[in-house]
Structure formats: structure tokens, C-alpha cells
Design an enzyme around this catalytic site. Structure first.
Site, PDB file in Angstrom:
ATOM      1  N   PRO A 100       0.830  -1.207   0.000  1.00 24.65           N
ATOM      2  CA  PRO A 100       0.000   0.000   0.000  1.00 24.65           C
ATOM      3  C   PRO A 100       0.868   1.262   0.000  1.00 24.65           C
ATOM      4  O   PRO A 100       1.867   1.323   0.712  1.00 24.65           O
ATOM      5  CB  PRO A 100      -0.788  -0.103   1.308  1.00 24.65           C
ATOM      6  CG  PRO A 100      -0.646  -1.502   1.773  1.00 24.65           C
ATOM      7  CD  PRO A 100       0.627  -2.025   1.186  1.00 24.65           C
ATOM      8  N   GLU A 101       0.502   2.211  -0.828  1.00 19.59           N
ATOM      9  CA  GLU A 101       1.198   3.502  -0.861  1.00 19.59           C
ATOM     10  C   GLU A 101       0.268   4.562  -0.265  1.00 19.59           C
ATOM     11  O   GLU A 101      -0.777   4.222   0.279  1.00 19.59           O
ATOM     12  CB  GLU A 101       1.592   3.840  -2.308  1.00 19.59           C
ATOM     13  CG  GLU A 101       2.487   2.779  -2.950  1.00 19.59           C
ATOM     14  CD  GLU A 101       2.921   3.135  -4.380  1.00 19.59           C
ATOM     15  OE1 GLU A 101       2.997   4.322  -4.716  1.00 19.59           O
ATOM     16  OE2 GLU A 101       3.162   2.198  -5.160  1.00 19.59           O
ATOM     17  N   HIS A 154      -4.950 -15.353  10.259  1.00 18.33           N
ATOM     18  CA  HIS A 154      -4.050 -14.201  10.164  1.00 18.33           C
ATOM     19  C   HIS A 154      -4.616 -12.925  10.790  1.00 18.33           C
ATOM     20  O   HIS A 154      -4.113 -11.847  10.529  1.00 18.33           O
ATOM     21  CB  HIS A 154      -3.619 -13.910   8.721  1.00 18.33           C
ATOM     22  CG  HIS A 154      -3.122 -15.118   7.982  1.00 18.33           C
ATOM     23  ND1 HIS A 154      -2.021 -15.831   8.406  1.00 18.33           N
ATOM     24  CD2 HIS A 154      -3.582 -15.737   6.877  1.00 18.33           C
ATOM     25  CE1 HIS A 154      -1.838 -16.853   7.569  1.00 18.33           C
ATOM     26  NE2 HIS A 154      -2.766 -16.815   6.641  1.00 18.33           N
ATOM     27  N   ARG A 190       1.438 -12.204   5.499  1.00 15.30           N
ATOM     28  CA  ARG A 190       2.889 -12.301   5.321  1.00 15.30           C
ATOM     29  C   ARG A 190       3.671 -11.675   6.474  1.00 15.30           C
ATOM     30  O   ARG A 190       4.891 -11.822   6.541  1.00 15.30           O
ATOM     31  CB  ARG A 190       3.283 -11.671   3.980  1.00 15.30           C
ATOM     32  CG  ARG A 190       2.678 -12.461   2.821  1.00 15.30           C
ATOM     33  CD  ARG A 190       2.924 -11.797   1.494  1.00 15.30           C
ATOM     34  NE  ARG A 190       4.327 -11.840   1.106  1.00 15.30           N
ATOM     35  CZ  ARG A 190       4.819 -11.242   0.029  1.00 15.30           C
ATOM     36  NH1 ARG A 190       4.028 -10.542  -0.746  1.00 15.30           N
ATOM     37  NH2 ARG A 190       6.090 -11.327  -0.257  1.00 15.30           N
ATOM     38  N   ARG A 223      21.697  15.552  -7.053  1.00 17.47           N
ATOM     39  CA  ARG A 223      21.562  14.089  -6.936  1.00 17.47           C
ATOM     40  C   ARG A 223      21.833  13.414  -8.275  1.00 17.47           C
ATOM     41  O   ARG A 223      21.242  13.783  -9.281  1.00 17.47           O
ATOM     42  CB  ARG A 223      20.134  13.729  -6.506  1.00 17.47           C
ATOM     43  CG  ARG A 223      19.767  14.260  -5.168  1.00 17.47           C
ATOM     44  CD  ARG A 223      19.836  13.155  -4.157  1.00 17.47           C
ATOM     45  NE  ARG A 223      19.435  13.659  -2.856  1.00 17.47           N
ATOM     46  CZ  ARG A 223      19.065  12.896  -1.854  1.00 17.47           C
ATOM     47  NH1 ARG A 223      19.043  11.590  -2.006  1.00 17.47           N
ATOM     48  NH2 ARG A 223      18.727  13.414  -0.706  1.00 17.47           N
TER      49      ARG A 223
END
Ligand SMILES: [Zn+2]
Length: 281
Positions: free
Chosen positions: A2-3, A94, A113, A156
Site C-alpha cells: 500500500p502507498e 491471520h 505475510r 543528486r
């Protein structure tokens, strides 16, 4: 994983379910997820009323009235379920953390997980939490703008795609939204971050904000495990312009797929990058 949009959607569902309600009990069904679960937290939160649920980057921060709280990260496969009525309550495999709220819903963290984690935080010092102390601005906030991005990436050498994934430069962006924003801004993901012009930084910031807002509006992207707190799926994955669309026609581009080979996939820093070789320069 998830972002920002997916975590934002979880936060928006948790806030009305939790804020103003007291903890009846907090239960850990195993000693650890990615890290050990904070064994003192259930006692600290018992009977306490929650005051805030907020998002910072990809993290959720929850605070109770007595100044104790926690930070939650969904990892790869973590999902929050809000079960409104006792009849709906059904333990699932879970379900590692269960929060029972007084006269309210049960909030469950399910994580097959176990890359997710939950750590204790105190209100007076939460900003010193290592991930937050070093974190860049929120991309949807006013202090993330063209000049701020230009300054953060100045000098950068890393590719701009990699720079966008660096949470110290900007918070909450992962692989999907970095690819989509670079496509929208027509910037080649392989370009050195420090080589972007001031105009390109402006354009990229606008694209990032637009992509994130559109994704939030669409309920986020459900690729593998991400679900809403009511079990429904987001549908932004159906609007991807380039992400996970190798060889296909870019969704909003007039490039010639026969000539370009369609959306290209390359690997940068171990992650797949998807881009249009014609539009993005
Ligand atoms: Zn194209």
C-alpha cells in the site's frame, strides 16, 4: 505494498470508527509481526478514549487521550477490517491484532505475510520516531512544491524514479505512483534527479499531486492484497497509464505502439519501472 492513497483510505475509515470511542480491550494473537508487538500497550490503552487517527507517509498514527498510542504500517499484505456489528464478527486466519471498542466496532489487523508492524508511540515524542524524524514533506501538502522538490534533488545523481521512492525526499510514494507521475509529467524515469529543470520540477509536483488525488478518489489500487476496511477493492488499477502494462498502448498517449513497442519495462534499483519511450524525455 500500500502507498499513500491506500493508507489514506484506511485512515479515513478508521477515524470515524475510532475517534471518541474507548478501548474495551486490545488483543495480540501472536508475539510479533515484522517486529515484536508492544506487550505493555493493551494496559496503557484500556478504557482510554481515542483522540486522533492520522497518516504520515505510509504510516498510520493513532493517539489516545492519555498520550499513549501506536504507529501502524501495513507492510506488504496487511489489511484493516472494521466489523461494525457483533453479528459480523468472524475470526479469520491471520487476524493478528484485534481492537475491541466500547459500544463500537472491532478493528482487526490481518496480515498473512507479517511484513506489517505495530509499535507503541507517545504523543509527546511521536515525531522523533526514526522513520518520521527523517521523512520528507507530505506530497499533498503546501510545502511540497516545485522549488522544494528542486532543492531536495539538487545535485543528486540517482535516477529521478529512485529519488521519488526515497521517503526523505517526499513521503508516501511507492513504485506505482512514481511511474504514473513521471508518465504524466512526461519525464524519462532514467534521468538524473539533479538534472531536472525548475519547470520540470513544477510539472512533476503537479503530476504527483494529481495522480495521488485521482487514486484516492478511485479508492486506491488493489493489486494483490489491498482491500478497504469493509473488504471492498479499490479500482485505480484500471486507470493505470503505464504501470504493469508492458507492451501495451499507453492509456492517454498518441504514440505509435508499432514503432515504440508500447509501454517499456526496465528494472531500476531492483524494481520495475514502466514508461513511454516517446512521451517521456
Ligand atoms: Zn506513449
Amino acid at each position: 505494498m500500500p502507498e499513500l492513497p491506500e493508507v489514506e483510505i484506511v485512515c479515513r475509515a478508521l477515524e470515524p470508527a475510532m475517534v471518541g470511542r474507548r478501548t474495551e480491550r486490545l488483543v495480540f494473537n501472536r508475539p510479533n509481526l515484522r517486529f515484536s508487538l508492544p506487550q505493555g500497550l493493551p494496559a496503557q490503552l484500556k478504557g482510554q478514549c481515542f483522540q486522533s487517527v492520522m497518516r504520515r507517509g505510509k504510516y498510520i498514527v493513532v493517539m489516545a487521550e492519555n498520550g499513549y498510542g501506536f504507529v501502524l504500517h501495513l507492510g506488504m499484505s496487511g489489511a484493516i477490517r472494521i466489523e461494525a456489528s457483533p453479528e459480523e464478527r468472524q475470526a479469520q486466519k491471520h487476524d493478528h491484532v484485534e481492537l475491541f471498542l466500547e459500544d463500537g466496532p472491532r478493528v482487526v489487523l490481518n496480515d498473512p505475510r507479517r511484513f506489517g508492524f505495530l509499535e507503541a508511540l507517545e504523543e509527546k515524542s511521536w515525531k522523533n520516531y526514526p522513520a518520521f524524524a527523517a521523512m520528507g514533506p507530505e506530497p499533498l501538502g503546501n510545502d511540497f512544491n516545485g522549488p522544494a522538490l528542486a532543492q531536495a534533488i539538487s545535485g543528486r545523481r540517482a535516477a529521478i524514479k529512485a529519488a521519488l521512492l526515497d521517503q526523505k525526499i517526499v513521503a508516501g510514494i511507492g513504485n506505482i505512483y512514481a511511474c504514473e507521475a513521471l508518465y504524466m509529467a512526461a519525464i524519462d524515469p532514467r534521468r538524473g534527479a539533479g538534472d531536472l529543470s525548475a519547470d520540470e520540477c513544477e510539472k512533476l509536483v503537479r503530476a504527483i499531486k494529481q495522480v495521488l488525488l485521482k487514486a484516492i478518489e478511485a479508492g486506491g489500487s488493489s493489486l494483490r492484497d489491498y482491500k478497504h476496511t469493509d473488504g471492498k477493492l479499490g479500482y485505480f488499477q484500471h486507470q493505470f497509464a503505464v504501470y504493469d502494462r508492458e507492451g501495451e498502448t499507453c492509456r492517454t498517449c498518441d504514440c505509435d505502439r508499432i514503432k515504440t513497442g508500447g509501454v517499456q519495462r526496465i528494472v531500476q534499483g531492483g524494481r520495475s519501472t514502466f514508461y513511454c519511450p516517446e512521451k517521456q524525455t
